[in-house]
Design an enzyme around this catalytic site. Structure first.
Site, short mmCIF file in Angstrom:
data_model
loop_
_atom_site.label_atom_id
_atom_site.label_comp_id
_atom_site.label_asym_id
_atom_site.label_seq_id
_atom_site.Cartn_x
_atom_site.Cartn_y
_atom_site.Cartn_z
N PRO A 10 3.48 61.96 81.49
CA PRO A 10 3.41 63.39 81.18
C PRO A 10 2.50 63.73 80.01
CG PRO A 10 5.51 62.45 80.49
CD PRO A 10 4.82 61.41 81.33
N ASN A 11 1.85 64.86 80.14
CA ASN A 11 0.96 65.46 79.13
C ASN A 11 -0.38 64.74 78.99
OD1 ASN A 11 2.88 67.49 78.29
ND2 ASN A 11 4.04 65.82 77.38
N ARG A 18 -5.51 67.74 73.60
CA ARG A 18 -4.20 67.60 72.99
C ARG A 18 -4.25 66.65 71.78
NH1 ARG A 18 -0.07 63.11 75.30
NH2 ARG A 18 1.72 63.72 74.06
N TYR A 23 -4.95 61.19 69.91
CA TYR A 23 -5.26 60.66 71.26
C TYR A 23 -6.74 60.63 71.60
CZ TYR A 23 -0.23 61.24 71.72
OH TYR A 23 1.12 61.15 71.53
N ASN A 74 0.83 53.97 81.42
CA ASN A 74 1.11 54.63 80.15
C ASN A 74 2.23 55.62 80.47
OD1 ASN A 74 1.33 56.06 77.83
ND2 ASN A 74 -0.86 56.51 77.59
N ALA A 77 5.73 59.97 77.03
CA ALA A 77 7.04 60.20 76.39
C ALA A 77 8.19 59.53 77.14
CB ALA A 77 7.29 61.70 76.24
N GLU A 98 1.98 47.60 80.04
CA GLU A 98 2.20 48.92 79.42
C GLU A 98 1.11 49.19 78.40
OE1 GLU A 98 6.24 49.82 78.26
OE2 GLU A 98 5.54 50.80 76.42
N HIS A 100 -0.64 52.19 75.55
CA HIS A 100 -0.55 53.45 74.81
C HIS A 100 -1.85 53.65 74.05
CE1 HIS A 100 3.70 53.83 75.62
NE2 HIS A 100 3.81 52.54 75.35
N ARG A 107 4.16 55.27 64.26
CA ARG A 107 4.41 56.71 64.38
C ARG A 107 5.89 57.01 64.12
NH1 ARG A 107 1.67 59.14 69.50
NH2 ARG A 107 2.20 61.02 68.29
C1 DQA Z 1 1.57 57.75 74.19
C2 DQA Z 1 2.58 57.64 73.04
C3 DQA Z 1 3.86 58.41 73.38
O1 DQA Z 1 4.79 58.32 72.31
C4 DQA Z 1 3.55 59.87 73.62
O2 DQA Z 1 4.73 60.56 74.03
C5 DQA Z 1 2.45 60.09 74.58
C6 DQA Z 1 1.30 59.18 74.59
C7 DQA Z 1 0.22 57.10 73.84
O3 DQA Z 1 -0.56 56.86 74.77
O4 DQA Z 1 -0.07 56.86 72.66
O5 DQA Z 1 2.44 61.08 75.31
O6 DQA Z 1 2.11 57.04 75.30
#
Ligand code: DQA
Length: 145
Positions: A10-11, A18, A23, A74, A77, A98, A100, A107
């Protein structure tokens, strides 16, 4: 030819717009383009999919069974919240990597716990777009051994 699926949670459709200081400035389409180029140069296929919906991501994981040789995800959240996503990944019989963009361990405290990491072969966190490229390389290594 080996096939790897990359899932974005998501997002991540908002990348480039964003929280750029966290990011980066690349859009999701640009990241997907880099992944496609890397796959082409290394002689394997990559498919990418983004969803804001936990259910759609879980369905994609189910559908990866028998169709892909490895999965890079990825979970965004959902990393920190989704037992359902973790269970879906645990049901897969292919390597899961996985990734990120940010380093989740430097963080907020709530991001420092990954429910999905124990299911993964490994986690790459904190290298921006290179987390994805390193994750793809790691997935390819897992299935080329
Ligand atoms: C994320 C890290 C997560 O905590 C966050 O909610 C994201 C992006 C990252 O790629 O750094 O949406 O997965």
């Amino acid at each position: 030819m080996k096939k790897i699926l990359v899932l974005h949670g998501p997002n991540l459709n908002l990348l480039g717009r964003r929280e750029k200081e966290i990011y980066g400035t690349l859009s999701l389409a640009e990241i997907d383009g880099r992944l496609a180029k890397f796959a082409q140069e290394n002689g394997f296929q990559v498919a990418t999919f983004q969803s804001n919906s936990e259910g759609d991501l879980i369905t994609s994981i189910h559908e990866a069974m028998g169709r892909y040789d490895a999965l890079v995800i990825n979970p965004a959240a959902y990393t920190h919240t989704s037992i359902a996503l973790r269970d879906a990944l645990a049901a897969l019989d292919i390597p899961v990597i996985e990734v990120h963009l940010s380093n989740i361990y430097r963080r907020e405290e709530f991001r420092q716990k990954s429910l999905t990491a124990p299911i993964a072969v490994g986690v790459i966190s904190g290298f921006g777009v290179h987390s994805y490229l390193l994750g793809l390389q790691a997935a390819f290594n897992c299935i080329s051994a």
